[in-house]
Enzyme design. Structure first.
Site, PDB file in Angstrom:
ATOM      1  N   ARG A 106      14.215  94.703  75.773  1.00 20.94           N
ATOM      2  CA  ARG A 106      13.154  95.468  76.904  1.00 20.94           C
ATOM      3  C   ARG A 106      12.646  96.545  76.963  1.00 20.94           C
ATOM      4  O   ARG A 106      12.932  97.398  77.004  1.00 20.94           O
ATOM      5  CB  ARG A 106      13.097  94.635  77.937  1.00 20.94           C
ATOM      6  CG  ARG A 106      11.696  94.988  79.335  1.00 20.94           C
ATOM      7  CD  ARG A 106      12.735  94.248  80.274  1.00 20.94           C
ATOM      8  NE  ARG A 106      12.155  92.831  80.299  1.00 20.94           N
ATOM      9  CZ  ARG A 106      12.437  92.573  81.988  1.00 20.94           C
ATOM     10  NH1 ARG A 106      12.362  93.277  83.138  1.00 20.94           N
ATOM     11  NH2 ARG A 106      12.224  90.875  81.633  1.00 20.94           N
ATOM     12  N   HIS A 133       5.919  87.575  76.440  1.00 21.25           N
ATOM     13  CA  HIS A 133       7.830  87.718  77.474  1.00 21.25           C
ATOM     14  C   HIS A 133       7.983  86.227  77.091  1.00 21.25           C
ATOM     15  O   HIS A 133       8.328  84.732  77.781  1.00 21.25           O
ATOM     16  CB  HIS A 133       7.425  87.444  78.707  1.00 21.25           C
ATOM     17  CG  HIS A 133       8.926  88.018  80.166  1.00 21.25           C
ATOM     18  ND1 HIS A 133       9.985  88.067  79.948  1.00 21.25           N
ATOM     19  CD2 HIS A 133       8.929  87.652  81.258  1.00 21.25           C
ATOM     20  CE1 HIS A 133      10.874  88.010  80.478  1.00 21.25           C
ATOM     21  NE2 HIS A 133      10.152  87.847  81.264  1.00 21.25           N
ATOM     22  N   GLN A 136      11.104  84.177  78.501  1.00 23.16           N
ATOM     23  CA  GLN A 136      10.124  83.062  80.003  1.00 23.16           C
ATOM     24  C   GLN A 136       9.559  81.817  79.634  1.00 23.16           C
ATOM     25  O   GLN A 136       9.813  80.960  80.958  1.00 23.16           O
ATOM     26  CB  GLN A 136       9.289  84.339  81.216  1.00 23.16           C
ATOM     27  CG  GLN A 136       9.262  83.869  81.799  1.00 23.16           C
ATOM     28  CD  GLN A 136       9.831  84.150  83.495  1.00 23.16           C
ATOM     29  OE1 GLN A 136      10.327  84.694  83.746  1.00 23.16           O
ATOM     30  NE2 GLN A 136       9.483  83.240  84.073  1.00 23.16           N
ATOM     31  N   ASP A 227       1.726  85.473  88.681  1.00 23.13           N
ATOM     32  CA  ASP A 227       2.427  86.486  88.255  1.00 23.13           C
ATOM     33  C   ASP A 227       2.083  88.171  89.337  1.00 23.13           C
ATOM     34  O   ASP A 227       1.053  88.192  89.645  1.00 23.13           O
ATOM     35  CB  ASP A 227       3.103  86.600  86.867  1.00 23.13           C
ATOM     36  CG  ASP A 227       3.823  88.008  87.022  1.00 23.13           C
ATOM     37  OD1 ASP A 227       4.742  88.389  86.811  1.00 23.13           O
ATOM     38  OD2 ASP A 227       3.670  88.544  85.401  1.00 23.13           O
ATOM     39  N   CYS A 267       7.172  83.771  88.220  1.00 22.11           N
ATOM     40  CA  CYS A 267       8.459  84.055  87.032  1.00 22.11           C
ATOM     41  C   CYS A 267       9.372  85.673  87.772  1.00 22.11           C
ATOM     42  O   CYS A 267      10.363  85.416  87.613  1.00 22.11           O
ATOM     43  CB  CYS A 267       7.848  85.158  85.697  1.00 22.11           C
ATOM     44  SG  CYS A 267       6.534  86.316  86.396  1.00 22.11           S
ATOM     45  N   ARG A 295      16.029  80.366  83.826  1.00 20.73           N
ATOM     46  CA  ARG A 295      16.180  81.261  82.880  1.00 20.73           C
ATOM     47  C   ARG A 295      17.624  81.627  81.954  1.00 20.73           C
ATOM     48  O   ARG A 295      17.294  81.474  80.624  1.00 20.73           O
ATOM     49  CB  ARG A 295      15.899  82.580  83.344  1.00 20.73           C
ATOM     50  CG  ARG A 295      14.472  82.589  84.034  1.00 20.73           C
ATOM     51  CD  ARG A 295      13.975  83.112  82.944  1.00 20.73           C
ATOM     52  NE  ARG A 295      13.753  83.681  81.902  1.00 20.73           N
ATOM     53  CZ  ARG A 295      13.788  84.979  82.017  1.00 20.73           C
ATOM     54  NH1 ARG A 295      13.387  86.094  82.681  1.00 20.73           N
ATOM     55  NH2 ARG A 295      14.092  86.399  80.558  1.00 20.73           N
TER      56      ARG A 295
HETATM   57  N1  NVA Z   1       4.329  90.606  84.139  1.00 14.95           N
HETATM   58  C1  NVA Z   1       5.464  91.044  84.367  1.00 14.95           C
HETATM   59  C2  NVA Z   1       6.166  90.566  84.220  1.00 14.95           C
HETATM   60  C3  NVA Z   1       7.951  91.192  85.209  1.00 14.95           C
HETATM   61  C4  NVA Z   1       8.726  90.242  84.143  1.00 14.95           C
HETATM   62  C5  NVA Z   1       5.916  93.250  84.130  1.00 14.95           C
HETATM   63  O1  NVA Z   1       5.730  92.835  82.912  1.00 14.95           O
HETATM   64  O2  NVA Z   1       6.060  93.715  84.888  1.00 14.95           O
HETATM   65  N1   CP Z   2      11.881  87.419  85.356  1.00 18.30           N
HETATM   66  C1   CP Z   2      11.503  88.633  84.951  1.00 18.30           C
HETATM   67  O1   CP Z   2      11.838  88.392  83.947  1.00 18.30           O
HETATM   68  O2   CP Z   2      12.751  88.991  85.812  1.00 18.30           O
HETATM   69  P1   CP Z   2      13.156  90.387  85.329  1.00 18.30           P
HETATM   70  O3   CP Z   2      12.444  91.491  85.580  1.00 18.30           O
HETATM   71  O4   CP Z   2      14.144  90.700  86.542  1.00 18.30           O
HETATM   72  O5   CP Z   2      13.981  90.577  84.220  1.00 18.30           O
END
Ligand code: NVA
Ligand code: CP
Length: 308
Positions: A106, A133, A136, A227, A267, A295
């Site tokens: 990530r 993502h 997801q 989101d 999500c 997930r």
């Molecule tokens: N769009 C959000 C998703 C979190 C799972 C982010 O990138 O923070």
């Molecule tokens: N939806 C998701 O990816 O959650 P986290 O940021 O908690 O991993």
């Protein structure tokens, strides 16, 4: 006996790294895992986890998925490894791929995960970048499939920022032929290259629509999805985005304008009273926690396909 198919691509960096058949195979395996009808043994396999951003669901669902498969995970905290001190990605990737069998990452720039994949001899999984993502999106469409049993005639409306989550939904939706509508404020449209790729896949180009009007977008929709307005890394834009996204909250009034059978997805993590109200999250139409559970199941499917 259902077998995981060997994926044509070594890595899963984008929703488009899978074919439609591969996505459907992962769903079938995930469903079998969920119903305890399949047993795949990845004993002695090790998943390395690198998280440059916070995570609850992705981190824990990967750890539990790997444990359930008989393998193990190593959480490589960037602040206590040399990653946080600036060791080049090409060195980290070559070293880790001599220890681990698969690496989930990530991070911020999508080009960084591509750099890992270039130098790693083992599969690299995108656990979220600023662009996509994809894990997801797999869980999202599995949740939709469980509800509607197939994707034919399903209309998914995403209301909010044209961000990483929206980009992967669009690409995975294109693979599955699902009608996707994105309702976002002007200037917050999804990535233009993502849209171009998606339009190339859709046989019927009308199945993908971008609009600035949430009320038009929810009419006839079976899935309402949102989101956060400010993603990780966008903390300094929060005040401005909160203003720009006024009118894009999924609330009871918006839900009333969708189909009667419409389900609600998010999500997570969610910011109540911003992109969605508490009432909608807690309503009987919400499938948000089933979605979070999925997930883990899809990632068991994905890992089985990548490592079998
Ligand atoms: N769009 C959000 C998703 C979190 C799972 C982010 O990138 O923070
Ligand atoms: N939806 C998701 O990816 O959650 P986290 O940021 O908690 O991993």
């Amino acid at each position: 006996m259902l077998n995981p198919i060997k994926l044509a691509n070594k890595n899963f960096l984008s929703s488009l790294d899978l074919s439609t058949d591969e996505v459907l195979n992962i769903f079938e395996i995930a469903n079998n895992f969920k119903n305890k009808k399949i047993n795949i043994n990845l004993q002695n396999k090790v998943l390395g986890l690198i998280f440059d951003k916070s995570s609850t669901r992705t981190r824990v669902s990967f750890q539990v998925a790997m444990t359930r498969l008989g393998g193990t995970t190593i959480d490589l905290n960037p602040t206590t490894s040399q990653i946080g001190r600036g060791e080049p990605i090409k060195d980290t990737a070559r070293v880790l791929s001599r220890y681990c069998d698969v690496i989930a990452i990530r991070t911020f720039d999508h080009s960084d995960i591509e750099e890992y994949a270039k130098w790693s001899t083992k599969p690299v999984i995108n656990a979220l970048t600023d662009l996509e993502h994809p894990c997801q999106a797999l869980a999202d469409f599995l949740t939709i499939h469980e509800e509607f049993l197939d994707f034919k005639d399903v209309v998914l409306t995403f209301i909010g920022d044209g961000n990483n989550v929206a980009n992967s939904l669009i690409l995975c939706g294109a693979l599955l032929g699902v009608e996707i509508r994105i309702a976002c404020p002007k200037g917050y449209e999804p990535n233009s290259l993502v849209l171009k790729k998606a339009y190339e896949i859709y046989e019927n180009k009308d199945l993908l629509k971008i609009t600035n009007d949430p009320f038009t977008a929810v009419r006839g929709a079976n899935v309402l999805y949102t989101d956060v307005w400010s993603s990780m890394g966008e903390e300094s834009q929060k005040k401005e985005k909160d203003k720009d996204f006024l009118g894009f909250t999924i609330d009871h009034n918006l839900v009333r304008n969708a189909e009667k059978d419409a389900i609600i997805l998010h999500c997570l993590p969610a910011y109540r009273s911003k992109e969605i109200t508490d009432e909608v999250i807690e309503s009987k139409r919400s499938r948000i926690f089933e979605q979070a559970e999925n997930r883990m199941h899809v990632q068991q499917g994905l890992l089985s396909c990548l490592l079998s």
